[in-house]
Design a protein around this motif. Structure first.
Motif: not given
Length: 296
Positions: A6-12, A17-26, A69-77
């Motif tokens: 499990l890793h995270f990357v920031n989005g704007l 900022l919010h964090r988006m989770a991503y699952w990495e295989w291989g 999932g494991r990503s952040d929820w946005l303050a503004d939907p």
């Protein structure tokens, strides 16, 4: 690799900022990367079966789109829109450090992939080498959108995990035949223990407010969005596989056929006895995706 990292990357977004989770295989050093993106209310662990199959040959990345999932929820939907998801995916691709990826997108994930693939760099190159669009297209059935809108974002609490799994199965018949084991595997990341101070139980693992932009779409906005999506689709030129559930109520056969005749002229495969949307869990569905990605 039997389990992903499990890793995270920031989005704007409009609030910061919010964090988006991503699952990495291989292997992370593998330059052959496949990005798999899920549908409206789902999350990246939907692709465990496909990713496990691909991970010996590819680095497979399965994001949880923001609000799921494991990503952040946005303050503004209001930020729960395809254009914002595309921006998050561009940030993810920059993090991965490769020039191109292959893309497998189910439903909403297919629309995101279509839009990402339509972006070009200064040399005219797309970031997407081969594109798999799973049961979605530029034109969507209004009746199916209304059906989905009937359950998206509706707050539900389940006393037990099995009760929640049974409910999710009741609204997911279009996914096609699944064994109980297969369905529970798809459900484990989809339900989480309630942590809202209102008692025990299980709830769906997404922000219910993702329904607000979805339900606010007027016929006029839908028509404008369809025109933009066709324009983006027509700009594609790379190899494209279009998978359609033979009984899909979201992607009509007529729209799917049109997608074989314009733009990238997608190769269409229709799966009998399945509606919206194939889960890419069955061995024949996994093999279909593997063979398409492996083609030169």
């Amino acid at each position: 690799m039997t389990e992903p990292q499990l890793h995270f990357v920031n989005g704007l977004d409009a609030s910061g900022l919010h964090r988006m989770a991503y699952w990495e295989w291989g292997e992370r050093s593998n330059p052959r990367v496949v990005v798999c993106v899920h549908g409206l209310t789902r999350q990246g662990r939907d692709f465990d079966t496909l990713a496990r199959s691909l991970s010996a040959d590819y680095r497979v990345v399965c994001p949880d789109v923001v609000g799921r999932g494991r990503s952040d929820w946005l303050a503004d939907p209001a930020g729960y829109q395809v254009a914002a998801y595309v921006a998050d995916m561009v940030a993810l691709l920059a993090r991965l450090g490769v020039a191109q990826v292959d893309w497998v997108g189910t439903s909403m994930g297919g629309l995101i992939g279509l839009c990402v693939a339509s972006l070009r760099d200064r040399q005219g190159e797309s970031m997407v080498r081969r594109l798999v669009i799973n049961d979605v297209g530029p034109a969507l059935s209004a009746a199916a959108v209304q059906r989905i809108g009937g359950y998206v974002g509706v707050p539900r609490r389940f006393a037990t995990f099995d009760e929640g799994a049974d409910y999710l199965w009741s609204i997911s018949q279009g996914f096609g035949p699944h064994t109980r084991e297969q369905w529970l595997a798809l459900t484990r990341a989809q339900l989480v223990a309630a942590n809202d101070g209102q008692g025990d139980g299980f709830v769906s693992h997404y922000d219910p407010r993702i329904a607000l932009p979805f339900k606010s779409v007027t016929p006029e906005l839908a028509a404008a969005g369809e025109a933009v999506l066709w324009q983006r689709y027509d700009s594609l030129s790379g190899p494209t596989l279009l998978i359609r559930g033979g009984d899909s109520d979201l992607l009509s056969h007529a729209t799917a056929q049109a997608m074989t005749e314009r733009g990238p002229r997608a190769r269409l495969v229709e799966l009998p006895g399945i509606g919206h949307a194939p889960t890419l869990v069955a061995p024949d569905q996994v093999a279909l995706v593997r063979e398409f990605l492996a083609a030169s």
